[in-house]
Motif scaffolding. Structure first.
Motif, PDB file in Angstrom:
ATOM      1  N   GLN A  59     -10.726  -1.173   6.943  1.00 36.27           N
ATOM      2  CA  GLN A  59     -10.454  -1.101   5.517  1.00 36.27           C
ATOM      3  C   GLN A  59     -10.432   0.352   5.040  1.00 36.27           C
ATOM      4  OE1 GLN A  59     -13.450  -2.602   2.926  1.00 36.27           O
ATOM      5  NE2 GLN A  59     -15.134  -1.673   4.029  1.00 36.27           N
ATOM      6  N   PRO A  60      -9.867   0.631   3.854  1.00 32.97           N
ATOM      7  CA  PRO A  60      -9.854   1.985   3.321  1.00 32.97           C
ATOM      8  C   PRO A  60     -11.263   2.546   3.210  1.00 32.97           C
ATOM      9  CG  PRO A  60      -8.409   0.571   2.050  1.00 32.97           C
ATOM     10  CD  PRO A  60      -9.176  -0.325   2.979  1.00 32.97           C
ATOM     11  N   GLY A  61     -11.400   3.819   3.546  1.00 34.93           N
ATOM     12  CA  GLY A  61     -12.690   4.477   3.409  1.00 34.93           C
ATOM     13  C   GLY A  61     -13.575   4.354   4.624  1.00 34.93           C
ATOM     14  N   GLY A  62     -13.129   3.724   5.689  1.00 34.60           N
ATOM     15  CA  GLY A  62     -13.949   3.624   6.877  1.00 34.60           C
ATOM     16  C   GLY A  62     -13.968   2.229   7.451  1.00 34.60           C
ATOM     17  N   ASP A  63     -14.572   2.093   8.598  1.00 29.08           N
ATOM     18  CA  ASP A  63     -14.643   0.793   9.256  1.00 29.08           C
ATOM     19  C   ASP A  63     -15.487  -0.177   8.440  1.00 29.08           C
ATOM     20  OD1 ASP A  63     -14.801   2.002  12.685  1.00 29.08           O
ATOM     21  OD2 ASP A  63     -13.134   1.819  11.284  1.00 29.08           O
ATOM     22  N   CYS A  64     -15.019  -1.402   8.371  1.00 30.33           N
ATOM     23  CA  CYS A  64     -15.820  -2.445   7.737  1.00 30.33           C
ATOM     24  C   CYS A  64     -16.893  -2.841   8.734  1.00 30.33           C
ATOM     25  CB  CYS A  64     -14.939  -3.639   7.395  1.00 30.33           C
ATOM     26  SG  CYS A  64     -15.858  -4.995   6.621  1.00 30.33           S
ATOM     27  N   THR A  65     -18.140  -2.711   8.352  1.00 27.75           N
ATOM     28  CA  THR A  65     -19.212  -2.928   9.310  1.00 27.75           C
ATOM     29  C   THR A  65     -20.447  -3.498   8.644  1.00 27.75           C
ATOM     30  OG1 THR A  65     -20.521  -1.843  11.033  1.00 27.75           O
ATOM     31  CG2 THR A  65     -20.150  -0.604   9.008  1.00 27.75           C
ATOM     32  N   ASP A  66     -21.371  -3.946   9.457  1.00 28.71           N
ATOM     33  CA  ASP A  66     -22.687  -4.359   8.986  1.00 28.71           C
ATOM     34  C   ASP A  66     -23.643  -3.192   9.180  1.00 28.71           C
ATOM     35  OD1 ASP A  66     -21.837  -6.927   8.383  1.00 28.71           O
ATOM     36  OD2 ASP A  66     -22.483  -7.762  10.308  1.00 28.71           O
ATOM     37  N   TYR A  67     -24.448  -2.915   8.178  1.00 28.28           N
ATOM     38  CA  TYR A  67     -25.406  -1.819   8.285  1.00 28.28           C
ATOM     39  C   TYR A  67     -26.804  -2.307   8.633  1.00 28.28           C
ATOM     40  CZ  TYR A  67     -22.031   1.581   6.640  1.00 28.28           C
ATOM     41  OH  TYR A  67     -20.936   2.397   6.548  1.00 28.28           O
ATOM     42  N   LEU A  68     -26.982  -3.613   8.694  1.00 37.94           N
ATOM     43  CA  LEU A  68     -28.258  -4.169   9.114  1.00 37.94           C
ATOM     44  C   LEU A  68     -28.129  -4.674  10.549  1.00 37.94           C
ATOM     45  CD1 LEU A  68     -29.442  -6.252   6.019  1.00 37.94           C
ATOM     46  CD2 LEU A  68     -29.963  -3.874   6.602  1.00 37.94           C
ATOM     47  N   ALA A  69     -29.235  -4.638  11.298  1.00 39.55           N
ATOM     48  CA  ALA A  69     -29.208  -5.087  12.678  1.00 39.55           C
ATOM     49  C   ALA A  69     -28.923  -6.583  12.762  1.00 39.55           C
ATOM     50  CB  ALA A  69     -30.529  -4.750  13.365  1.00 39.55           C
ATOM     51  N   ASP A  70     -29.386  -7.341  11.771  1.00 29.54           N
ATOM     52  CA  ASP A  70     -29.165  -8.792  11.773  1.00 29.54           C
ATOM     53  C   ASP A  70     -28.825  -9.252  10.355  1.00 29.54           C
ATOM     54  OD1 ASP A  70     -29.052 -11.465  12.247  1.00 29.54           O
ATOM     55  OD2 ASP A  70     -31.222 -11.738  12.503  1.00 29.54           O
ATOM     56  N   CYS A  71     -27.571  -9.621  10.156  1.00 25.28           N
ATOM     57  CA  CYS A  71     -27.122 -10.082   8.837  1.00 25.28           C
ATOM     58  C   CYS A  71     -27.017 -11.602   8.759  1.00 25.28           C
ATOM     59  CB  CYS A  71     -25.761  -9.468   8.501  1.00 25.28           C
ATOM     60  SG  CYS A  71     -25.826  -7.708   8.085  1.00 25.28           S
ATOM     61  N   THR A  72     -27.347 -12.290   9.830  1.00 25.47           N
ATOM     62  CA  THR A  72     -27.166 -13.743   9.849  1.00 25.47           C
ATOM     63  C   THR A  72     -28.105 -14.456   8.884  1.00 25.47           C
ATOM     64  OG1 THR A  72     -28.698 -13.914  11.731  1.00 25.47           O
ATOM     65  CG2 THR A  72     -26.347 -13.731  12.233  1.00 25.47           C
ATOM     66  N   ASN A  73     -29.208 -13.824   8.523  1.00 28.56           N
ATOM     67  CA  ASN A  73     -30.164 -14.457   7.612  1.00 28.56           C
ATOM     68  C   ASN A  73     -29.930 -14.090   6.147  1.00 28.56           C
ATOM     69  OD1 ASN A  73     -31.616 -15.750   9.711  1.00 28.56           O
ATOM     70  ND2 ASN A  73     -32.724 -13.847  10.138  1.00 28.56           N
ATOM     71  N   VAL A  74     -28.926 -13.271   5.884  1.00 28.58           N
ATOM     72  CA  VAL A  74     -28.621 -12.876   4.508  1.00 28.58           C
ATOM     73  C   VAL A  74     -27.821 -13.972   3.822  1.00 28.58           C
ATOM     74  CG1 VAL A  74     -27.375 -11.222   3.067  1.00 28.58           C
ATOM     75  CG2 VAL A  74     -28.656 -10.423   5.057  1.00 28.58           C
ATOM     76  N   GLY A  80     -27.975 -13.387  -6.531  1.00 31.87           N
ATOM     77  CA  GLY A  80     -28.888 -12.250  -6.505  1.00 31.87           C
ATOM     78  C   GLY A  80     -28.727 -11.357  -5.295  1.00 31.87           C
ATOM     79  N   MET A  81     -27.966 -11.822  -4.289  1.00 34.72           N
ATOM     80  CA  MET A  81     -27.800 -11.052  -3.063  1.00 34.72           C
ATOM     81  C   MET A  81     -26.406 -10.469  -2.892  1.00 34.72           C
ATOM     82  SD  MET A  81     -30.657 -11.006  -1.340  1.00 34.72           S
ATOM     83  CE  MET A  81     -30.155 -10.662   0.344  1.00 34.72           C
ATOM     84  N   GLN A  82     -25.522 -10.716  -3.846  1.00 35.36           N
ATOM     85  CA  GLN A  82     -24.131 -10.295  -3.702  1.00 35.36           C
ATOM     86  C   GLN A  82     -23.985  -8.798  -3.466  1.00 35.36           C
ATOM     87  OE1 GLN A  82     -20.790 -12.192  -4.477  1.00 35.36           O
ATOM     88  NE2 GLN A  82     -22.119 -13.571  -3.356  1.00 35.36           N
ATOM     89  N   ASP A  83     -24.649  -8.007  -4.283  1.00 37.45           N
ATOM     90  CA  ASP A  83     -24.523  -6.554  -4.167  1.00 37.45           C
ATOM     91  C   ASP A  83     -25.083  -6.074  -2.836  1.00 37.45           C
ATOM     92  OD1 ASP A  83     -23.773  -4.015  -5.371  1.00 37.45           O
ATOM     93  OD2 ASP A  83     -25.913  -3.584  -5.472  1.00 37.45           O
ATOM     94  N   PHE A  84     -26.246  -6.617  -2.465  1.00 39.39           N
ATOM     95  CA  PHE A  84     -26.871  -6.244  -1.199  1.00 39.39           C
ATOM     96  C   PHE A  84     -25.989  -6.653  -0.021  1.00 39.39           C
ATOM     97  CE2 PHE A  84     -29.522  -7.113   2.485  1.00 39.39           C
ATOM     98  CZ  PHE A  84     -30.316  -5.985   2.558  1.00 39.39           C
ATOM     99  N   ALA A  85     -25.471  -7.861  -0.060  1.00 37.06           N
ATOM    100  CA  ALA A  85     -24.640  -8.366   1.027  1.00 37.06           C
ATOM    101  C   ALA A  85     -23.353  -7.567   1.160  1.00 37.06           C
ATOM    102  CB  ALA A  85     -24.327  -9.839   0.793  1.00 37.06           C
ATOM    103  N   ARG A  86     -22.718  -7.268   0.035  1.00 34.58           N
ATOM    104  CA  ARG A  86     -21.458  -6.529   0.057  1.00 34.58           C
ATOM    105  C   ARG A  86     -21.660  -5.132   0.640  1.00 34.58           C
ATOM    106  NH1 ARG A  86     -20.025  -7.927  -4.518  1.00 34.58           N
ATOM    107  NH2 ARG A  86     -21.029  -6.270  -5.704  1.00 34.58           N
ATOM    108  N   ALA A  87     -22.803  -4.523   0.355  1.00 35.68           N
ATOM    109  CA  ALA A  87     -23.060  -3.163   0.809  1.00 35.68           C
ATOM    110  C   ALA A  87     -23.551  -3.099   2.248  1.00 35.68           C
ATOM    111  CB  ALA A  87     -24.079  -2.501  -0.109  1.00 35.68           C
ATOM    112  N   ASN A  88     -24.304  -4.098   2.681  1.00 38.50           N
ATOM    113  CA  ASN A  88     -24.969  -3.997   3.979  1.00 38.50           C
ATOM    114  C   ASN A  88     -24.466  -4.966   5.041  1.00 38.50           C
ATOM    115  OD1 ASN A  88     -27.229  -1.983   3.385  1.00 38.50           O
ATOM    116  ND2 ASN A  88     -27.497  -3.460   1.733  1.00 38.50           N
ATOM    117  N   CYS A  89     -23.807  -6.039   4.643  1.00 39.48           N
ATOM    118  CA  CYS A  89     -23.369  -7.048   5.608  1.00 39.48           C
ATOM    119  C   CYS A  89     -21.933  -7.486   5.331  1.00 39.48           C
ATOM    120  CB  CYS A  89     -24.306  -8.260   5.571  1.00 39.48           C
ATOM    121  SG  CYS A  89     -26.015  -7.884   6.007  1.00 39.48           S
TER     122      CYS A  89
END
Length: 212
Positions: A59-74, A80-89
């Motif tokens: 995607q524009p601005g860099g690779d689309c990636t997960d910044y957490l080691a495990d995002c499966t539990n997000v 309440g988690m939308q912003d966190f999920a969008r930024a980190n997972c």
């Protein structure tokens, strides 16, 4: 079987690809096939007339990636988690192309793929400015402003003209834009130049330094 019928049967099992005109999107691996009249199978996206696996779409601005080691539990869809999920997972939560803004502390992207191996430099006074440019997400430096070791505005990155929407992307910090591609983004012209110093004398005849 006629050629038209053959083409129809092929396309019948092919899903229409997602919008292929997203600015600056590209495929980071070799495609398996050309697009079929603008379409690709499910799980692939038509980019530059090539079918790119959705996992390899950048995607524009860099690779689309997960910044957490495990995002499966997000809980990706929890309000309440939308912003966190969008930024980190973003990859796990299928938010790679979300246009919604994120909180300032997440509004930056790592520009290197080995930032996890450089964490010892995140708070090193000699390297923190460079880490804020190249690895701000890993180092939690999205709000970094100071610049002591490198110029505070300019084209530190060598490929600014070809970085797509780097200058306008919400996933790139202001520091990254100013220091990384400040000239290209038109952000350096507003930097004021100090007035030249001149020697003057006061009422007692003593020389002192002043500004015009």
């Amino acid at each position: 079987m006629s050629l038209k019928l053959t083409v129809f049967l092929v396309l019948a099992g092919v899903a229409t690809c997602q919008n292929a005109t997203r600015p600056a999107t590209y495929c980071k691996s070799q495609s398996r096939s050309e697009c079929f009249m603008g379409a690709c199978p499910s799980g692939f996206e038509c980019i530059g007339n090539q079918c790119c696996s959705e996992a390899d779409v950048v995607q524009p601005g860099g690779d689309c990636t997960d910044y957490l080691a495990d995002c499966t539990n997000v809980e990706c869809n929890s309000i309440g988690m939308q912003d966190f999920a969008r930024a980190n997972c973003a990859r796990t939560c299928n938010m790679c192309y979300s246009t919604a803004s994120v909180s300032p502390q997440y509004a930056c992207s790592d520009l290197l793929t080995d930032c996890a191996n450089r964490t010892s430099s995140c708070q090193d006074i000699d390297f923190i400015d460079m880490m804020a440019l190249y690895c701000p997400r890993t180092c939690n430096l999205c709000l970094w402003q100071a610049a002591t070791k490198i110029p505070n505005c300019g084209n530190q990155l060598p490929d600014c003209p070809t970085r797509g929407n780097f200058c306008t992307a919400t996933s790139i910090s202001l520091y990254q834009k100013r220091v990384g591609c400040g000239n290209t983004c038109g952000l350096c012209s507003s930097v004021s130049t100090p007035a030249p110093v001149q020697l003057s004398t006061n009422s007692n005849g003593f020389l002192f330094f002043g500004r015009k």
